[in-house]
Design an enzyme around this catalytic site. Structure first.
Site, short mmCIF file in Angstrom:
data_model
loop_
_atom_site.label_atom_id
_atom_site.label_comp_id
_atom_site.label_asym_id
_atom_site.label_seq_id
_atom_site.Cartn_x
_atom_site.Cartn_y
_atom_site.Cartn_z
N LYS A 168 37.97 92.45 32.97
CA LYS A 168 38.67 93.41 33.85
C LYS A 168 38.94 94.70 33.07
O LYS A 168 39.84 94.76 32.24
CB LYS A 168 39.99 92.86 34.38
CG LYS A 168 40.49 93.74 35.53
CD LYS A 168 41.95 93.71 35.79
CE LYS A 168 42.80 94.65 35.01
NZ LYS A 168 42.66 96.10 35.28
N GLU A 242 45.97 92.78 20.66
CA GLU A 242 46.22 93.94 19.82
C GLU A 242 47.06 94.88 20.67
O GLU A 242 46.59 95.37 21.69
CB GLU A 242 44.88 94.55 19.45
CG GLU A 242 45.01 95.60 18.39
CD GLU A 242 43.85 96.55 18.49
OE1 GLU A 242 42.72 96.12 18.75
OE2 GLU A 242 44.11 97.75 18.34
N CYS A 276 45.62 103.22 19.56
CA CYS A 276 46.77 102.45 19.06
C CYS A 276 46.95 102.64 17.56
O CYS A 276 48.02 102.37 17.03
CB CYS A 276 46.61 100.98 19.41
SG CYS A 276 45.02 100.34 18.86
N GLU A 368 56.77 103.79 20.98
CA GLU A 368 55.39 104.29 21.00
C GLU A 368 55.25 105.34 22.10
O GLU A 368 55.63 105.09 23.24
CB GLU A 368 54.41 103.15 21.25
CG GLU A 368 52.98 103.62 21.19
CD GLU A 368 51.97 102.52 21.50
OE1 GLU A 368 50.98 102.42 20.79
OE2 GLU A 368 52.19 101.77 22.49
O1 6OD Z 1 37.92 99.80 16.27
C1 6OD Z 1 38.25 98.71 16.73
O2 6OD Z 1 37.58 97.68 16.53
C2 6OD Z 1 39.48 98.57 17.51
N1 6OD Z 1 39.78 97.32 17.90
C3 6OD Z 1 40.22 99.66 17.84
C4 6OD Z 1 41.39 99.60 18.60
C5 6OD Z 1 42.01 100.72 19.02
C6 6OD Z 1 43.14 100.69 19.89
O3 6OD Z 1 43.50 101.66 20.55
#
Ligand code: 6OD
Length: 469
Positions: A168, A242, A276, A368
């Site tokens: 999604k 994450e 992030c 944040e």
């Molecule tokens: O570069 C990556 O593998 C990753 N998981 C980046 C995440 C960014 C979040 O905004």
């Protein structure tokens, strides 16, 4: 109108919703919104495909990953266009980061999985070894900030490990996922291995709670992560998250100041601060504080502007600009809305902003924001810098800038963050563990950590009879 992709076929079901171009606010496309019947149909398609896909040797699945990488290369320009239309990203970034990472994700996980040995243990007359089995059907919930990069970052290891998936994408950025559905169909990927459904938050909720979804991977806000975790707990589903960040950057007086200023510019303003991993708290050693602030303020006014993803998100970021003022901040750069005098004035832009003078306990420094903005504060000692960096509820990433090798290792090892970059930012080796601590997430993906999440080991132990001979 964008349709869902279920069992290898386009599925036009559900009412329409619009997607807006953040650069102008105009509607760029209409998309079907999944309803409970569509979600169920996608999960059933994934379930039906699961057994045959899991039964393929890993080398064959790795071959499929390479074919998908080739498919992305063949549709590169369409993917760039779709991603830019939904996000307003720069052509340069989309062409050099977002779409190439999709190719790299499929290639990297093909190699990592194909070459991974199983564990084996010998102990006085016993042999134990492990085989890994896929989770089954994985729900993949993708955010709007790096839509293609993050979708493929999750899909490649999930698929090569033998899972089938229901994806999604964010309702704000469905375009590149729709092109990817065509790539899967054109490659002849077995129907049901990849299913993509569109819609808002409740669609994700239906996916997470579906009894036939065996695991969930999510990148996005801590608040949504908490809601997913509560739902997934009901069936003890494996989750990998994450989540948010309030990342610190530490600038020591022994740094290369030119590099540190440019590094800070990149880590604060890339993608309009909507990554992030972006830095929102900068701590600078007092002896170079004034000069650093002055140079950062100048550079903040020179960076290319990228719009916020939506009018709502722009309002949120602007509310933090107002909060900074009401909490007593000194604004060194930005703090408002840019005026272009053209079609961009109806888009979702904010000015890149640098503020100083707030306490560590201010809401501005604790929450944040996810925009092109940072607070800069001075520090006097290494110990104080570490305490300041660690004094956050989040712990995703940190950067530090120093030319002292000893200090680099000493400080990096004491930072409470899943990722620490020294004299650089967002430099990625896809084999390394990736994720955060505290409110920034749970679990790690990257390299074999991804394969560990998307599969579960069975340990087989055999008693070896001693021979008399
Ligand atoms: O570069 C990556 O593998 C990753 N998981 C980046 C995440 C960014 C979040 O905004």
């Amino acid at each position: 109108m964008l349709t869902h992709f279920i069992g290898g076929e386009p599925v036009a079901a559900g009412k329409a919703f619009p997607v807006h171009d953040p650069v102008t606010g105009a509607v760029v496309r209409q998309v079907h919104e999944a309803d409970p019947e569509v979600v169920d149909r996608a999960v059933r398609a994934a379930r039906e495909a699961a057994r045959d896909w899991a039964a393929l040797p890993v080398g064959e699945r790795a071959g499929w990953m390479r074919r998908l990488a080739e498919g992305i290369e063949a549709r590169f320009d369409d993917l760039v266009a779709a991603e830019i239309a939904d996000t307003g990203k720069s052509f340069d970034q989309t062409r050099t980061l977002d779409i190439p990472r999709g190719i790299a994700n499929f290639r990297a996980f093909a190699e990592i999985a194909a070459q991974r040995p199983d564990d084996a243990f010998h102990l006085s007359g016993t042999l134990s070894y492990t085989v890994r089995r896929p989770l089954g059907v994985v729900g993949v919930i993708v955010p709007w900030n790096l839509p293609f990069l993050l979708m493929t970052w999750k899909l490649a290891p999930a698929l090569v490990s033998g899972n089938t998936v229901v994806v999604k994408p964010s309702e704000q950025t469905p375009g590149s996922a729709a092109v990817f559905a065509e790539i899967c169909a054109d490659a002849g990927l077995p129907p049901g291995v990849v299913n993509i459904i569109f819609g808002h938050g409740p669609v994700g909720q239906l996916l997470v709670e579906h009894p036939d979804v065996n695991g969930v991977t999510f990148t996005g806000s801590t608040r949504t992560g908490t809601a997913i975790m509560i739902t997934a707990a009901d069936r003890v589903k494996p989750i990998s998250f994450e989540l948010g960040g309030k990342n610190a950057g530490l600038i020591f007086e022994d740094c290369d100041l030119d590099r540190a200023v440019e590094g800070a510019v990149k880590s604060v303003f890339t993608n309009g601060g909507q990554v992030c991993l972006c830095t929102e708290r900068l701590y600078v050693q007092r002896s170079i504080f004034e000069e650093f602030c002055a140079r950062l303020a100048v550079r903040a006014q020179e960076v290319d502007l990228q719009p916020m993803i939506s009018a709502e998100h722009r309002e949120k970021v602007l509310s933090y600009y107002a909060l900074a003022r009401s909490e007593g901040a000194k604004v060194l750069a930005g703090g408002g809305v840019p005026l272009f005098g053209d079609h961009r004035d109806s888009g979702y832009f904010v000015e890149p902003t640098v503020v100083t003078g707030l306490s560590e306990w201010s809401r501005f420094n604790r929450e944040e924001i996810f925009g092109p903005v940072c607070h800069v504060a001075p520090f006097d000692s290494e110990a104080e810098a570490i305490d300041l960096a660690n004094g956050s509820d989040y712990g995703l990433a940190a950067t530090l800038w120093t030319t002292s090798l000893d200090r680099a290792h000493r400080v990096a090892q004491r930072l409470e963050a899943g990722l620490v970059w020294v004299n650089t930012w967002y430099l990625r080796d896809l084999r390394t563990p990736f994720g955060g601590v505290k409110l920034s997430g749970i679990g790690r993906e990257g390299g074999t950590r991804s394969l560990d999440f998307y599969s579960e080991p069975t340990t087989i132990t055999i008693k070896l009879e001693q021979s008399d001979a």
